[in-house]
Scaffold this active site. Sequence first.
Site, PDB file in Angstrom:
ATOM      1  N   ASP A   1       0.678  -1.817  -0.120  1.00 15.56           N
ATOM      2  CA  ASP A   1      -0.176  -0.118  -0.140  1.00 15.56           C
ATOM      3  C   ASP A   1       0.461   1.258  -0.370  1.00 15.56           C
ATOM      4  O   ASP A   1       1.354   1.169   0.643  1.00 15.56           O
ATOM      5  CB  ASP A   1      -1.056  -0.135   0.994  1.00 15.56           C
TER       6      ASP A   1
ATOM      7  N   ASP B   1       3.002   5.488  -5.575  1.00 15.36           N
ATOM      8  CA  ASP B   1       1.886   6.852  -4.988  1.00 15.36           C
ATOM      9  C   ASP B   1       3.286   7.675  -5.663  1.00 15.36           C
ATOM     10  O   ASP B   1       3.519   8.559  -4.880  1.00 15.36           O
ATOM     11  CB  ASP B   1       1.453   6.292  -3.416  1.00 15.36           C
TER      12      ASP B   1
ATOM     13  N   GLU C   1      -1.715   6.437  -8.911  1.00 14.99           N
ATOM     14  CA  GLU C   1      -2.347   7.418  -8.027  1.00 14.99           C
ATOM     15  C   GLU C   1      -2.119   8.342  -8.635  1.00 14.99           C
ATOM     16  O   GLU C   1      -1.098   8.659  -9.278  1.00 14.99           O
ATOM     17  CB  GLU C   1      -2.170   7.482  -6.643  1.00 14.99           C
TER      18      GLU C   1
ATOM     19  N   HIS D   1      -9.116   4.949  -2.291  1.00 12.82           N
ATOM     20  CA  HIS D   1      -8.914   4.761  -1.197  1.00 12.82           C
ATOM     21  C   HIS D   1      -9.696   5.459  -0.027  1.00 12.82           C
ATOM     22  O   HIS D   1     -11.061   6.160  -0.085  1.00 12.82           O
ATOM     23  CB  HIS D   1      -7.668   5.938  -0.854  1.00 12.82           C
TER      24      HIS D   1
ATOM     25  N   SER E   1     -13.367   4.077   4.259  1.00 16.28           N
ATOM     26  CA  SER E   1     -13.855   3.544   5.704  1.00 16.28           C
ATOM     27  C   SER E   1     -15.489   4.680   5.425  1.00 16.28           C
ATOM     28  O   SER E   1     -14.879   4.952   4.824  1.00 16.28           O
ATOM     29  CB  SER E   1     -13.341   3.033   6.658  1.00 16.28           C
TER      30      SER E   1
ATOM     31  N   ASP F   1      -9.462   0.477   6.202  1.00 20.58           N
ATOM     32  CA  ASP F   1      -8.667   0.743   7.128  1.00 20.58           C
ATOM     33  C   ASP F   1      -9.226   0.619   8.282  1.00 20.58           C
ATOM     34  O   ASP F   1      -9.258  -0.123   9.692  1.00 20.58           O
ATOM     35  CB  ASP F   1      -6.948   0.999   6.814  1.00 20.58           C
ATOM     36  N   THR F   2      -9.392   1.909   8.156  1.00 22.75           N
ATOM     37  CA  THR F   2     -10.001   3.042   9.338  1.00 22.75           C
ATOM     38  C   THR F   2     -11.093   1.730   9.979  1.00 22.75           C
ATOM     39  O   THR F   2     -10.944   1.606  11.281  1.00 22.75           O
ATOM     40  CB  THR F   2     -10.658   4.648   9.566  1.00 22.75           C
TER      41      THR F   2
HETATM   42 ZN   LIG Z   1      -4.187   5.256   0.733  1.00 21.82          ZN
END
Ligand SMILES: [Zn+2]
Length: 336
Positions: free
Chosen positions: A83, A105, A142, A223, A226, A268-269
């Site tokens: 990531d 990125d 990205e 991205h 969450s 993730d969060t």
């Molecule tokens: Zn991200």
Amino acid sequence: MPLVPMRQMLDEAKKGQYGVGAFNVNNMEQIQAIMEAARATKSPVIVQASRGARKYSNDQFLYHLMLAAAELYPEIPMALHQDHGNSFETCSSAIELGFTSVMIDGSLEEDGKTPSSFEYNVAVTKKTVEFAHARGVSVEGEIGTLGGIEDGHGAGGTGLENLTDPDQAVEFVEKTGVDALAVAIGTSHGAYKFSKKPTEEVLKMSLIAEVHKRLPTTHLVMHGSSSVPQELREIINQYGGALKPAWGVPVEEIRKGIAHGVRKVNVDTDNRLAITGAIRKVFVESPEKFDPRDYLKPARAAMQAVVEARMNAFGQAGHAGDYEAKTLDEMKAYYK
Ligand SMILES: [Zn+2]
């Protein structure tokens, strides 16, 4: 199942018109939670590690946990993804370690903070794609810059400062040959994405539709996706936490994105919130306990519940048995 190239997984997701959740991990319990959720829902899955996670686990712990997962869950297609690689070296080291997919990125400079020029982004992404594809490994790039900061990576801000420009997205994909493209549509990393339920004003779902129309064969990535459910925040606060109210990306918005070419959804969060709430609950309700398993088991179960819910919502549930893993050698031939 051996680790699957992400390109194959997203091509299959396109065929089936669904999205695949990409969940971040740092330790054994998180990997177990994801794999149990994948088994329960029969889902293919992307497991991803940030630079911070690789450092925390000293690389080898993480990689061998993933090999254990592949051995213990042979029916689950699983991709191992870097990531937010901040540099070519971060990505090449992940590939040498055995990752089947990397994100470079290049929207930020190597410090992971300063927004970069388009030329820099193209150059570092192209170099990474050449290295990765020669080894059969998939690449996500990205274009535009996401908001917020996570694991020390990110430009900060709300996510609206540098939205993806559809013309630039087309040029970027043509020049770099990425397999998947992360788009900046107003989302940001972390628990504080929006101050109220997001509307098109702050969450530009129309941009996804526009980019997808221009790049129908590029897999898009959301991205900072969450949902930051109120009930998870409330559990944390009920047991002594102090999280401010906030809104994430509602699951129904993600489903709209999936209808417009989003194939990878980063979460993730929500898992962090579920784990923390479960641990705080045990600490407050059973202060006499001191065996880590007494709070790690409920934490793992709480994360599994979130991951299962996302797998069902994104549509990946039921698709684990659709295909056999391609080898990296087969992917090498595909890229040639
Ligand atoms: Zn991200």
